[in-house]
Design a protein around this motif. Structure first.
Motif, short mmCIF file in Angstrom:
data_model
loop_
_atom_site.label_atom_id
_atom_site.label_comp_id
_atom_site.label_asym_id
_atom_site.label_seq_id
_atom_site.Cartn_x
_atom_site.Cartn_y
_atom_site.Cartn_z
N PRO A 38 0.79 -1.23 0.00
CA PRO A 38 0.00 0.00 0.00
C PRO A 38 0.83 1.29 0.00
O PRO A 38 0.38 2.32 -0.48
CB PRO A 38 -0.82 -0.12 1.29
CG PRO A 38 -0.04 -1.03 2.17
CD PRO A 38 0.64 -1.99 1.25
N THR A 39 2.05 1.23 0.54
CA THR A 39 2.89 2.43 0.60
C THR A 39 3.32 2.82 -0.81
O THR A 39 3.82 1.98 -1.56
CB THR A 39 4.13 2.18 1.47
OG1 THR A 39 3.73 1.76 2.77
CG2 THR A 39 4.97 3.45 1.58
N PRO A 40 3.14 4.07 -1.22
CA PRO A 40 3.51 4.49 -2.58
C PRO A 40 4.99 4.25 -2.86
O PRO A 40 5.84 4.43 -1.98
CB PRO A 40 3.18 5.99 -2.59
CG PRO A 40 2.17 6.16 -1.50
CD PRO A 40 2.51 5.16 -0.45
N LEU A 41 5.29 3.85 -4.07
CA LEU A 41 6.66 3.59 -4.49
C LEU A 41 7.39 4.89 -4.82
O LEU A 41 6.85 5.74 -5.54
CB LEU A 41 6.66 2.68 -5.73
CG LEU A 41 8.02 2.44 -6.40
CD1 LEU A 41 8.95 1.65 -5.48
CD2 LEU A 41 7.82 1.69 -7.73
N THR A 42 8.59 5.05 -4.29
CA THR A 42 9.44 6.19 -4.65
C THR A 42 10.87 5.70 -4.87
O THR A 42 11.26 4.63 -4.38
CB THR A 42 9.46 7.27 -3.54
OG1 THR A 42 9.94 6.70 -2.32
CG2 THR A 42 8.07 7.86 -3.33
N VAL A 43 11.65 6.48 -5.62
CA VAL A 43 13.06 6.17 -5.84
C VAL A 43 13.89 7.39 -5.46
O VAL A 43 13.50 8.53 -5.70
CB VAL A 43 13.36 5.77 -7.30
CG1 VAL A 43 12.75 4.44 -7.63
CG2 VAL A 43 12.87 6.83 -8.28
N SER A 44 15.03 7.14 -4.86
CA SER A 44 15.92 8.22 -4.44
C SER A 44 16.91 8.57 -5.53
O SER A 44 17.07 7.83 -6.52
CB SER A 44 16.67 7.80 -3.17
OG SER A 44 17.55 6.72 -3.48
N LYS A 45 17.61 9.66 -5.33
CA LYS A 45 18.67 10.04 -6.26
C LYS A 45 19.74 8.96 -6.32
O LYS A 45 20.24 8.62 -7.41
CB LYS A 45 19.30 11.37 -5.81
CG LYS A 45 20.43 11.85 -6.73
CD LYS A 45 21.09 13.11 -6.24
CE LYS A 45 22.04 12.83 -5.10
NZ LYS A 45 22.85 14.01 -4.73
N ASN A 46 20.08 8.37 -5.17
CA ASN A 46 21.12 7.34 -5.13
C ASN A 46 20.72 6.10 -5.93
O ASN A 46 21.57 5.46 -6.56
CB ASN A 46 21.43 6.94 -3.68
CG ASN A 46 22.13 8.06 -2.92
OD1 ASN A 46 22.74 8.94 -3.53
ND2 ASN A 46 22.06 8.01 -1.60
N SER A 47 19.43 5.75 -5.91
CA SER A 47 18.97 4.58 -6.67
C SER A 47 19.14 4.81 -8.17
O SER A 47 19.57 3.91 -8.90
CB SER A 47 17.51 4.29 -6.34
OG SER A 47 17.34 3.97 -4.99
N ILE A 48 18.80 6.01 -8.63
CA ILE A 48 18.93 6.31 -10.06
C ILE A 48 20.40 6.40 -10.43
O ILE A 48 20.82 5.92 -11.49
CB ILE A 48 18.21 7.63 -10.40
CG1 ILE A 48 16.72 7.52 -10.04
CG2 ILE A 48 18.37 7.96 -11.88
CD1 ILE A 48 15.96 8.82 -10.13
N ARG A 49 21.22 7.00 -9.54
CA ARG A 49 22.65 7.08 -9.82
C ARG A 49 23.26 5.69 -9.96
O ARG A 49 24.11 5.44 -10.82
CB ARG A 49 23.36 7.83 -8.70
CG ARG A 49 24.86 8.05 -9.01
CD ARG A 49 25.72 8.19 -7.78
NE ARG A 49 25.48 9.42 -7.08
CZ ARG A 49 25.18 9.48 -5.78
NH1 ARG A 49 25.05 8.36 -5.09
NH2 ARG A 49 25.01 10.65 -5.18
N GLN A 50 22.80 4.75 -9.11
CA GLN A 50 23.32 3.39 -9.18
C GLN A 50 23.00 2.73 -10.52
O GLN A 50 23.84 2.02 -11.09
CB GLN A 50 22.74 2.55 -8.04
CG GLN A 50 23.31 1.14 -7.95
CD GLN A 50 22.78 0.37 -6.76
OE1 GLN A 50 22.17 0.95 -5.85
NE2 GLN A 50 22.99 -0.93 -6.74
N ILE A 51 21.80 2.99 -11.04
CA ILE A 51 21.44 2.44 -12.37
C ILE A 51 22.39 2.99 -13.43
O ILE A 51 22.87 2.26 -14.30
CB ILE A 51 19.98 2.78 -12.72
CG1 ILE A 51 19.02 2.11 -11.74
CG2 ILE A 51 19.66 2.36 -14.15
CD1 ILE A 51 17.56 2.51 -11.93
#
Length: 376
Positions: free
Chosen positions: A276-289
């Protein structure tokens, strides 16, 4: 708030379930002048009229979470001493019966809202006996865990309907119907307090905007005194620009493909998990990709700087706001290709004899303007 909590409140907006006793309104013209105010008792309304009012209010809880519906957070200092939060609490605690508070709220909204048409401000207060939910998730409707007291505000444009032919039942004839002013669906609004963990959270409000390209910052400043998140459409535009600038000097088709692919995978996994908690991504997650796909350190630094400037270093984003989860679009000045995001592997780039090509796997089911074709 999460989607389950929003749905639980939305289900209340029916005459048989709602505890709304009165609906207050303020009709404002294009010159920001009050045309009329009203305080209508629901018990004296015809049922179809009550349903129309509730339907309009319910739309203030519609749309996509983190796009149309966003959480507004109040700091502890705001809760203790800000005039905006104090006014919201006065409205809630008085069940919208404090005339000074209601009039002060209308004045605050009128000063901040700019619409091209006249509009209607609607206010309604509800009390919800929240059913107890056992550890196994089963809801017990005959056992109340808490009483959730809240109010809803909807700001609805008043639109002029065109003249038309209309059927008159008693005469069994069609006659001209004059132009008339109608209440449209809400353009913006909010619920206060938020319904977090199925109870009242006075540190949050749920804010609604119909248009994901507009966050009505002036309204949010006047009513909440809090920073409103960047509109979802602007988030996507900013992220696309950052990604383009980050990869400007690289062979970047595969990197962009990977970023969109992995973010879409996150969306699908989150959907399947029914979390139920909305999905979010951090700057670090995108940087890792980006790092996993070979983006050089110099360009990673560009990404960090531009992300911080646009969103802030600690801001997480909803993946649904920054990538299209329904299609992957590759375009040139003369050709547009739309692909299922789950099958981005069907596209690749190649240079043949010095000419750049976009290649698409076409094993079966190929059609040209609806005609099946065979590639030999």
């Amino acid at each position: 708030m999460n989607e389950k909590e929003i749905s639980e409140i939305r289900r209340r907006f029916k005459p048989a379930k709602s505890n709304i006793s009165n609906i207050r309104g303020c009709y404002v013209n294009e010159k920001r002048e009050i045309v009329a105010q009203f305080n209508q008792s629901v018990s004296f309304m015809p049922e179809d009229e009550t349903e129309k009012f509730l339907s309009i209010l319910k739309k203030t809880l519609s749309g996509t979470l983190n796009k149309n519906l966003v959480d507004i957070e109040f700091t502890t200092q705001q809760v203790v001493e800000s005039p905006q939060h104090r006014l919201l609490m006065d409205l809630k605690d008085s069940v919208l019966k404090n005339e000074d508070a209601v009039n002060a709220f209308f004045e605050r909204v009128i000063e901040a809202v700019t619409l091209e048409t006249s509009y209607l401000i609607l206010l309604a207060h509800d009390t919800y006996d929240v059913p107890y939910r056992a550890a196994d998730g089963q809801q017990q409707n005959d056992a109340s865990a808490d009483v959730f007291s809240y109010f809803l505000c909807s700001i609805c444009p008043i639109t002029l309907a065109k003249p038309a032919l209309s059927y008159y039942v008693h005469q069994n004839e069609f006659h001209s119907r004059p132009a008339d002013w109608l209440v449209a669906a809400p353009e913006l609004g909010f619920m206060f307090p938020a319904f977090d963990d199925r109870s009242a959270n006075i540190y949050n409000a749920l804010y609604y905007t119909r248009n994901i390209a507009e966050n009505h910052k002036e309204f949010a400043d006047a009513v909440f005194g809090s920073t409103v998140p960047m509109p979802a459409a602007a988030q996507k535009e900013a992220f696309t620009s950052i990604l383009g600038n980050t990869l400007a000097n690289e062979n970047n088709f595969e990197v962009v493909q990977a970023v969109h692919g992995q973010l879409n995978e996150m969306i699908e996994e989150h959907k399947s998990s029914k979390e139920p908690t909305p999905l979010t991504v951090s700057k670090n997650s995108i940087r890792q990709i980006l790092q996993e796909n070979g983006v050089v350190d110099e360009n990673i630094k560009t990404f960090d700087e531009q992300y911080d400037a646009e969103f802030g270093p600690n801001t997480s984003l909803s993946p649904k706001n920054i990538v299209d989860s329904k299609q992957l679009k590759v375009s040139t000045p003369n050709v547009v290709i739309q692909v299922n995001p789950q099958r981005s592997d069907l596209i690749e780039t190649r240079v043949i004899n010095g000419t750049k090509y976009i290649l698409i796997q076409a094993s079966e089911g190929v059609e040209l303007n609806g005609v099946a074709i065979h590639i030999s």
